[in-house]
Scaffold this motif. Structure first.
Motif, PDB file in Angstrom:
ATOM      1  N   HIS A   1       0.799  -1.404  -0.061  1.00  0.00           N
ATOM      2  CA  HIS A   1       0.093  -0.048  -0.039  1.00  0.00           C
ATOM      3  C   HIS A   1       0.790   1.369   0.074  1.00  0.00           C
ATOM      4  O   HIS A   1       0.634   2.036   0.538  1.00  0.00           O
ATOM      5  N   PHE A   2       2.005   1.524  -0.944  1.00  0.00           N
ATOM      6  CA  PHE A   2       2.671   2.356  -0.824  1.00  0.00           C
ATOM      7  C   PHE A   2       2.155   3.827  -1.339  1.00  0.00           C
ATOM      8  O   PHE A   2       2.372   4.884  -1.248  1.00  0.00           O
ATOM      9  N   LYS A   3       0.940   3.257  -2.502  1.00  0.00           N
ATOM     10  CA  LYS A   3       0.527   4.440  -3.101  1.00  0.00           C
ATOM     11  C   LYS A   3      -0.405   5.061  -1.899  1.00  0.00           C
ATOM     12  O   LYS A   3      -0.204   6.639  -1.935  1.00  0.00           O
ATOM     13  N   GLN A   4      -0.999   4.550  -0.982  1.00  0.00           N
ATOM     14  CA  GLN A   4      -1.667   5.363  -0.150  1.00  0.00           C
ATOM     15  C   GLN A   4      -0.781   6.001   0.852  1.00  0.00           C
ATOM     16  O   GLN A   4      -1.083   7.083   1.463  1.00  0.00           O
ATOM     17  N   TYR A   5       0.304   5.471   0.941  1.00  0.00           N
ATOM     18  CA  TYR A   5       1.481   6.410   2.079  1.00  0.00           C
ATOM     19  C   TYR A   5       1.719   7.431   1.103  1.00  0.00           C
ATOM     20  O   TYR A   5       1.972   8.569   1.961  1.00  0.00           O
ATOM     21  N   ASN A   6       1.954   7.303  -0.112  1.00  0.00           N
ATOM     22  CA  ASN A   6       2.358   8.686  -0.756  1.00  0.00           C
ATOM     23  C   ASN A   6       1.065   9.537  -0.813  1.00  0.00           C
ATOM     24  O   ASN A   6       1.380  10.767  -0.536  1.00  0.00           O
ATOM     25  N   ASP A   7       0.178   9.015  -0.932  1.00  0.00           N
ATOM     26  CA  ASP A   7      -1.188   9.912  -1.113  1.00  0.00           C
ATOM     27  C   ASP A   7      -1.266  10.656   0.283  1.00  0.00           C
ATOM     28  O   ASP A   7      -1.568  11.733   0.317  1.00  0.00           O
TER      29      ASP A   7
ATOM     30  N   GLY B   1       7.548   9.640   0.941  1.00  0.00           N
ATOM     31  CA  GLY B   1       7.708   8.521   0.660  1.00  0.00           C
ATOM     32  C   GLY B   1       8.635   8.218   0.090  1.00  0.00           C
ATOM     33  O   GLY B   1       9.370   7.079   0.229  1.00  0.00           O
ATOM     34  N   ASP B   2       9.705   9.248  -0.505  1.00  0.00           N
ATOM     35  CA  ASP B   2      11.126   8.973  -0.794  1.00  0.00           C
ATOM     36  C   ASP B   2      11.844   8.642   0.391  1.00  0.00           C
ATOM     37  O   ASP B   2      12.656   7.700   0.224  1.00  0.00           O
ATOM     38  N   GLN B   3      11.651   9.358   1.421  1.00  0.00           N
ATOM     39  CA  GLN B   3      12.402   9.136   2.617  1.00  0.00           C
ATOM     40  C   GLN B   3      12.038   7.584   3.175  1.00  0.00           C
ATOM     41  O   GLN B   3      13.102   6.935   3.701  1.00  0.00           O
TER      42      GLN B   3
ATOM     43  N   ALA C   1      19.143  -4.591  -4.357  1.00  0.00           N
ATOM     44  CA  ALA C   1      18.882  -3.579  -5.580  1.00  0.00           C
ATOM     45  C   ALA C   1      17.464  -3.021  -5.343  1.00  0.00           C
ATOM     46  O   ALA C   1      16.667  -3.453  -4.750  1.00  0.00           O
ATOM     47  N   ARG C   2      17.440  -1.764  -5.928  1.00  0.00           N
ATOM     48  CA  ARG C   2      16.115  -1.185  -6.405  1.00  0.00           C
ATOM     49  C   ARG C   2      15.691  -1.550  -7.514  1.00  0.00           C
ATOM     50  O   ARG C   2      16.184  -1.130  -8.611  1.00  0.00           O
ATOM     51  N   TYR C   3      14.803  -2.397  -7.491  1.00  0.00           N
ATOM     52  CA  TYR C   3      14.264  -2.991  -8.875  1.00  0.00           C
ATOM     53  C   TYR C   3      13.415  -1.992  -9.697  1.00  0.00           C
ATOM     54  O   TYR C   3      13.564  -1.875 -10.975  1.00  0.00           O
TER      55      TYR C   3
ATOM     56  N   ALA D   1       2.208 -13.709  -2.346  1.00  0.00           N
ATOM     57  CA  ALA D   1       2.295 -13.326  -1.105  1.00  0.00           C
ATOM     58  C   ALA D   1       1.166 -12.021  -0.921  1.00  0.00           C
ATOM     59  O   ALA D   1       0.766 -11.717   0.005  1.00  0.00           O
ATOM     60  N   LYS D   2       1.125 -11.385  -2.134  1.00  0.00           N
ATOM     61  CA  LYS D   2       0.209 -10.038  -2.038  1.00  0.00           C
ATOM     62  C   LYS D   2      -0.989 -10.614  -2.183  1.00  0.00           C
ATOM     63  O   LYS D   2      -1.900 -10.019  -1.309  1.00  0.00           O
ATOM     64  N   SER D   3      -1.589 -11.662  -2.819  1.00  0.00           N
ATOM     65  CA  SER D   3      -2.957 -12.029  -2.617  1.00  0.00           C
ATOM     66  C   SER D   3      -3.257 -13.014  -1.651  1.00  0.00           C
ATOM     67  O   SER D   3      -4.456 -13.010  -1.282  1.00  0.00           O
TER      68      SER D   3
END
Ligand SMILES: Nc1nc2c(ncn2[C@@H]2O[C@H](COP(=O)(O)OP(=O)(O)OP(=O)(O)O)[C@@H](O)[C@H]2O)c(=O)[nH]1
Length: 497
Positions: free
Chosen positions: A358-364, A371-373, A394-396, A475-477
């Motif tokens: 749920h990173f989108k929500q975090y950004n939002d 979000g960057d931090q 690595a950051r994919y 894992a997500k589902s």
């Protein structure tokens, strides 16, 4: 040829003197042997100086046939009793002065030493006269042919003129002339005609000195060697000059080649061989020419700068700017290495895809900067879990990270992923908008690639990502904030099944 010519020349002079001497001798012989009366006349003449003898013998015929220019009679006290000069070529009277021959005791050296036993002593050589240099031949007159008391001396004179030179020229291949203008000239060191022939370098010209019996110079013979003569354009001096110039050019060329051309070529080749692909090799800067050393040093500085910039570019190309982890490009390179190690040495490795939930929500909720931090903090947590030299984080892309663990069993991987989950919990980034947990979590999909998974030396990296991705999807589902380890399946093995 010069040696032969000189020998012939000496022979010619000898011949001339011998010939004159022989005249004297023959004259005596003639007077004594063939015409007794003549001998008697001469003997009488030496006693009484009768006019008949002079009238009979001192005539042009005698001079012409004998080719002499002067005839002198001296008594036993070396005093001249008769002198007659006549140029045998022109019949011109010559007034030889007895003075020339009266310098006793000096001129007595012209005369042979009288003897009392059998013999006809004679002497010949060169002498100065008022008409120039001359050959002379002196003979002792005795009472009878080769016997008896000393009655005086007979001297024949032949001026050194064309006939003499002709004789010499005929004998040799030289052109001979006479230099009578010798007064005041330094003649020391000139070879004498009767010296042993000394062959030096072939010279077109040679001088030979004639001296009288007192060692005084009489004349100098100039000999032009026809065979030793060089074409006027390349005479001896030109030849020496050209030789020295050629030597100088040769040495100069070698000096320039050695000190400049070769080093420049070497430097140019070294610069040409600089190859960034294989790593920049610094140039040798040991040159004898200062300027080349400067060029080499400057190129080396340039190489260092290019090398640093290359390293920087390479690093930038494989590094994620935000998190300082290696990026997808760097990850692929690392994966290639592990793939090869697995294929060649059978070393197992695990690939884990981690995706923040749920990173989108975090950004939002918090905004992109927050979000960057969060991404930077998560990256730190993940990186700390990669403890061994061959482990990578690595950051994919986006909020997705990839972990690579070398030589890891499934149990160890499970433990590692649990620890990562714990670390995230400890990090405790508040995520009020997450439907999974109050703090930031992530889900992981992993797969382990073993040597047995290698088919025909092939291990496609796309298959590895596909497997890990499927595991992540699961894992997500299945609720997020968890992990799934999925057995690695290659397309090749799929087809086999
Ligand atoms: N701040 C920030 N956000 C990023 C960056 N890269 C990707 N994102 C955001 O990450 C979010 C990813 O959203 P989704 O793909 O929907 O995934 P999610 O919201 O984590 O949902 P699930 O993965 O299903 O849990 C997007 O909003 C992207 O804008 C980044 O560099 N910085």
């Amino acid at each position: 040829m010069a040696e032969k010519e000189l020998k012939l020349l000496n022979y010619g002079v000898q011949t001339a003197l011998t010939s004159l001497s022989r005249l004297t001798y023959d004259y005596s012989v003639w007077t004594s042997t063939y015409d007794y009366s003549v001998w008697t006349s001469t003997y009488d003449f030496m006693h009484d100086l009768n006019e008949e003898y002079i009238d009979e013998n001192m005539v042009p015929d005698t001079f012409n046939s004998l080719k002499v220019d002067g005839i002198f009679y001296l008594n036993e006290n070396f005093e001249p009793i008769l002198t007659k000069g006549l140029h045998h070529l022109s019949d011109v009277e010559l007034t030889f002065s007895f003075y020339d021959f009266k310098k006793y005791p000096l001129n007595s050296k012209m005369l042979p030493t009288p003897i009392s036993g059998e013999g006809a002593p004679h002497k010949e050589g060169f002498i100065n006269t008022q008409y120039g240099p001359a050959l002379f031949s002196a003979f002792q007159i005795r009472d009878s042919n080769k016997f008896g008391g000393n009655r005086g001396f007979l001297i024949f004179i032949q001026l050194v003129e064309e006939p003499f030179l002709d004789l010499l020229n005929q004998s040799t291949l030289t052109k001979i002339s006479i230099d009578n203008d010798i007064v005041g000239k330094n003649l020391s060191g000139l070879p004498l005609w009767n010296e042993k022939v000394k062959i030096e370098d072939v010279k077109p010209y040679r001088h030979i000195l004639f001296q009288d019996m007192n060692g005084l110079p009489v004349t100098v013979l100039k000999i032009k060697h026809s065979k030793g003569d060089l074409p006027p354009l390349i005479n001896e001096h030109s030849l020496i000059f050209i030789s020295i110039l050629s030597l100088f050019i040769y040495l100069f060329y070698h000096l320039i080649t050695h000190t400049i051309i070769k080093p420049v070529k070497k430097l140019a080749l070294s610069i040409k061989l600089i190859d960034g692909e294989l790593g920049f090799k610094l140039l040798d800067d040991k040159f004898s020419v200062k300027e080349l050393m400067i060029v080499s040093n400057n190129v080396n500085q340039l190489i260092n700068t290019v090398q640093q910039q290359n390293d920087l570019l390479r690093k930038q190309a494989t590094t994620d700017q935000l998190t300082s982890l290696i990026n997808r490009h760097g990850l692929l390179a690392v994966l290639e290495i592990h793939k090869d190690l697995c294929i060649r040495q059978g070393i197992t490795f695990a690939v884990v895809m981690c995706d923040i939930d749920h990173f989108k929500q975090y950004n939002d909720h918090f905004g992109h900067l927050e979000g960057d931090q969060a991404l930077v903090d998560v990256a730190q947590v993940l990186k700390l879990q990669c403890k061994r030299a061959n482990d990578y984080c690595a950051r994919y892309g986006g909020e997705e990270f990839t972990l690579l663990f070398s030589d890891m069993s499934e149990n160890d991987l499970q433990e590692k992923l649990l620890r990562i989950g714990d670390a995230m919990k400890t990090l405790n980034i508040a995520h009020p908008k997450s439907q999974t947990a109050p703090h930031m979590t992530f889900s992981c999909g992993a797969t382990i690639i073993k040597a047995t998974d290698v088919v025909d030396h092939s291990l496609p990296i796309s298959d590895i990502f596909k497997c890990a991705d499927q595991a992540l999807y699961e894992a997500k589902s299945t609720g997020r904030n968890n992990f799934v380890i999925k057995e690695f399946v290659t397309l090749a093995s799929d087809e086999q099944r």
